[in-house]
Design a protein around this motif. Structure first.
Motif, short mmCIF file in Angstrom:
data_model
loop_
_atom_site.label_atom_id
_atom_site.label_comp_id
_atom_site.label_asym_id
_atom_site.label_seq_id
_atom_site.Cartn_x
_atom_site.Cartn_y
_atom_site.Cartn_z
N ASP A 140 82.76 110.91 -2.02
CA ASP A 140 83.14 109.66 -1.36
C ASP A 140 84.17 110.12 0.07
O ASP A 140 84.14 109.67 1.27
N VAL A 141 85.10 111.19 -0.44
CA VAL A 141 86.06 111.58 0.29
C VAL A 141 85.37 112.31 1.46
O VAL A 141 85.70 112.14 2.74
N TRP A 142 84.48 113.07 1.31
CA TRP A 142 83.77 114.00 2.36
C TRP A 142 82.99 113.02 3.25
O TRP A 142 83.06 113.24 4.32
N GLU A 143 82.45 111.97 2.62
CA GLU A 143 81.44 111.24 3.56
C GLU A 143 82.46 110.41 4.53
O GLU A 143 82.20 110.14 5.61
N THR A 144 83.57 110.06 3.71
CA THR A 144 84.65 109.57 4.86
C THR A 144 85.21 110.28 5.90
O THR A 144 85.13 109.47 6.91
N ILE A 145 85.26 111.60 5.48
CA ILE A 145 85.68 112.49 6.59
C ILE A 145 84.70 112.56 7.73
O ILE A 145 85.00 112.62 8.88
#
Length: 356
Positions: A280-285
């Motif tokens: 989720d963090v990488w998709e957000t970035i």
């Protein structure tokens, strides 16, 4: 005559006793002189992705030798056209938030997916040696062994902002070596440790559940700069409290001005131990990058980074030049003693320093 008496007599008479296989005294230590690698050769090796060459290049950047500085700038100038093609992520957090644990788990996920990940871990400096105290490379053993990862722990050397004074230049070298994700771990979080915001595309803040009011107060200023917030250690019995804390942060963030125009700061509960929430963090970035590209904010932020770098470099050079003046350190020492003895105020001492 015993063997010991024979050897003693030979020494007295100027002779040399036979060697008995044991060392007669401390051996001389021969230190191999470092043979500098020409900037042109180092430039070529860094472009091939050599981690050894990259490490040598960063060491060259961090050197305070005038000769090395010249070579370092030549190296940077040659590699500059190959830089800039990465996502620069600044990571900070409250003490105990598990920044290194998160970076290792997050970095491994990206490295396994084919990304080349460079971690610039800024450690507190020893007041004795000036070197790193914590040594992040030893705390990210698995990531350090991955062929797609490069970890460089550097001492903060007393630099405000929680970053090394050469962090910006180091990023450029890593990008030229093909690293498309740069993770910058700061010393900690606080009023003086936010300059990483001026060199990162995405600024990530790690928080914990159950922090007291005192720590909450520390985080308020930094929250206004964060593009994303991670409620870390969301595992075991802490899963439900972490989700609740994430909801509370989301509500609070609506009352703050966005850190980046056109972007609402996100909040994710994450467990590096269980590996949950990292995707989720990488998709957000990635979503942030695409959105900022479209609005032109990405290029604007990169230009702001260059401007901040230029001005910080001016300040650094002025300080170095000031103390390099003949007799300056002695003059400062005399004024310090007068201040400590109560014979001079700080302001008057500064005025005296700059009077000429």
């Amino acid at each position: 005559m015993t063997e010991r008496e024979k050897q003693a007599r030979m020494r007295t008479e100027g002779g040399v006793p036979p060697h008995d296989g044991m060392s007669a005294g401390p051996r001389k230590r021969f230190v191999k002189k470092r043979r500098p690698v020409p900037a042109e050769d180092l430039e070529k090796e860094i472009r091939t992705g050599s981690r050894l060459a990259l490490a040598k290049g960063i060491t060259l950047l961090e050197s305070r030798s005038p000769e090395d500085r010249k070579d370092a700038q030549e190296l940077l100038l040659g590699l500059f056209p190959d830089s800039g093609n990465s996502v620069r992520i600044g990571i900070t957090g409250v003490p105990g938030a598990g920044k290194s644990t998160f970076i290792e788990a997050f970095g491994l996920m990206l490295a396994e997916a084919g990304h080349k990940v460079a971690v610039l871990a800024i450690d507190p400096s020893s007041t004795v040696t000036g070197g790193s105290i914590l040594g992040d490379k030893t705390r990210m053993e698995e990531l350090a062994r991955h062929p797609n990862a490069f970890i460089r722990p550097s001492p903060s050397s007393g630099t405000l902002g929680g970053v090394h004074r050469k962090t910006r230049e180091t990023m450029l070298l890593c990008e030229a070596a093909g690293y498309d994700v740069i993770l910058i771990e700061t010393v900690g979080v606080g009023q003086s440790e936010t300059s990483v915001r001026g060199m990162a595309d995405f600024f990530l803040l790690l928080v914990l559940t159950g922090a007291g009011d005192e720590l909450q107060g520390v985080k308020k200023g930094i929250m206004e700069l964060a593009d994303g917030i991670i409620v870390h250690k969301a595992d075991g019995d802490n899963i439900i409290p972490a989700k609740r804390t994430a909801r509370e942060y989301k509500q609070f963030l609506h009352m703050l001005q966005p850190a980046t125009p056109g972007w609402q700061t996100t909040v994710h509960p994450v467990s590096s131990l269980a590996g949950t929430g990292l995707d989720d963090v990488w998709e957000t970035i990635l979503g942030f990058r695409d959105s900022m590209y479209g609005s032109g904010e990405w290029d604007k932020r990169r230009r702001d980074q260059l401007r901040a770098w230029f001005r910080q470099s001016i300040e650094d050079r002025l300080i170095d030049t000031f103390f390099a003046s003949e007799g300056r350190k002695e003059q400062v020492g005399v004024l310090e003693r007068r201040i400590l003895d109560g014979r001079l105020t700080v302001t008057a001492a500064v005025e005296e320093l700059f009077r000429d």
